[in-house]
Design an enzyme around this catalytic site. Structure first.
Site, PDB file in Angstrom:
ATOM      1  N   LYS A   1       0.839  -1.201   0.000  1.00 50.10           N
ATOM      2  CA  LYS A   1       0.000   0.000   0.000  1.00 50.10           C
ATOM      3  C   LYS A   1       0.882   1.262   0.000  1.00 50.10           C
ATOM      4  CE  LYS A   1      -3.785  -2.354   2.403  1.00 50.10           C
ATOM      5  NZ  LYS A   1      -4.677  -2.333   3.583  1.00 50.10           N
TER       6      LYS A   1
ATOM      7  N   TYR B   1     -12.163  -2.752  -3.348  1.00 53.03           N
ATOM      8  CA  TYR B   1     -12.721  -2.846  -1.991  1.00 53.03           C
ATOM      9  C   TYR B   1     -14.249  -2.793  -1.991  1.00 53.03           C
ATOM     10  CZ  TYR B   1      -8.165  -2.522   0.375  1.00 53.03           C
ATOM     11  OH  TYR B   1      -6.896  -2.777   0.872  1.00 53.03           O
TER      12      TYR B   1
ATOM     13  N   ASN C   1      -1.902  -0.102   7.406  1.00 52.05           N
ATOM     14  CA  ASN C   1      -1.360  -1.451   7.653  1.00 52.05           C
ATOM     15  C   ASN C   1      -0.529  -2.012   6.490  1.00 52.05           C
ATOM     16  OD1 ASN C   1      -3.476  -2.035   5.980  1.00 52.05           O
ATOM     17  ND2 ASN C   1      -4.504  -3.459   7.371  1.00 52.05           N
TER      18      ASN C   1
ATOM     19  N   HIS D   1      -1.769  -5.460   1.413  1.00 51.79           N
ATOM     20  CA  HIS D   1      -3.013  -6.188   1.156  1.00 51.79           C
ATOM     21  C   HIS D   1      -2.679  -7.615   0.713  1.00 51.79           C
ATOM     22  CE1 HIS D   1      -6.891  -7.345  -0.567  1.00 51.79           C
ATOM     23  NE2 HIS D   1      -6.170  -7.837  -1.569  1.00 51.79           N
TER      24      HIS D   1
ATOM     25  N   GLU E   1      -9.163 -10.382  -7.903  1.00 53.21           N
ATOM     26  CA  GLU E   1      -8.216  -9.270  -7.742  1.00 53.21           C
ATOM     27  C   GLU E   1      -7.122  -9.302  -8.810  1.00 53.21           C
ATOM     28  OE1 GLU E   1      -9.076  -9.049  -2.933  1.00 53.21           O
ATOM     29  OE2 GLU E   1      -7.142  -9.798  -3.607  1.00 53.21           O
TER      30      GLU E   1
END
Ligand code: IDP
Ligand code: MG
Length: 172
Positions: free
Chosen positions: A30, A70, A133, A136, A147
């Site tokens: 990310k 998402y 965080n 992914h 994905e």
């Protein structure tokens, strides 16, 4: 009823084909992981584990793509913040291949909230808050397929089929 059985059979067949050493998972570093210079460390963990890198790029993702990625979280209160965070800088999407790549990939990531992630996991070692965080990872073979198709739509060009010399030393 017949359709239902047919669909279950199809799913079983699909999972059978996708299982084994060819199982693929979608992993994405990310914007915070990129900004903090953790790309190399994260790639190294998957390489050292024995998984095979079959796709990787750097992209500053459009909000539309992130909203699709998402989509199942669109009703959550943190969704707008999540899309803003994910579009705040470049990300590094990747596809890693290997036995149980999806499940093991999730173990390597740790829990969604870094405070619950064990030391030794990526989130356990490198981050503190759930909203930052750093990485992914797909949560099932089915979502991995979705994905991968979303981020690497041209399967022939974007995902590379190659034979690794290390394979015979990784699998018995
Ligand atoms: P996962 O990334 O471990 O699969 P998901 O529940 O699918 O976790 O959530 C997707 C992402 O949304 C998380 O990685 C995190 O960046 C963000 N997120 C999840 N829950 C929260 C929250 O309570 N506050 C802020 N962000 C959250
Ligand atoms: Mg998830």
């Amino acid at each position: 009823m017949v359709l239902c059985t047919f669909l279950t059979l199809l799913q079983f067949l699909f999972e059978f084909i996708m299982s084994g050493k060819n199982e693929r998972t979608f992993i994405m570093i990310k914007p915070d992981g990129v900004q903090r210079g953790l790309v190399g460390k994260i790639v190294q963990r998957f390489e050292e584990k024995g998984f095979k890198l079959v796709a990787m790029k750097m992209v500053w993702a459009e909000e539309d793509l992130l909203k699709k990625h998402y989509a199942d979280l669109s009703s959550k209160p943190f969704f707008p913040g999540l899309v803003k965070y994910m579009s705040s800088g470049p990300v590094v999407p990747m596809v890693w291949e290997g036995l149980n790549a999806v499940k093991t990939g999730r173990f390597m990531l740790g829990e969604t909230n870094p405070k619950d992630s064990a030391p030794g996991t990526i989130r356990g070692d490198y981050c503190i808050e759930v909203g930052r965080n750093i990485i992914h990872g797909s949560d099932s073979v089915e979502s991995a397929t979705k994905e991968i198709n979303l981020w690497f739509p041209d399967k022939k060009k974007d995902v590379v089929d190659w034979a690794s010399w290390a394979e015979k030393w990784i699998y018995e």
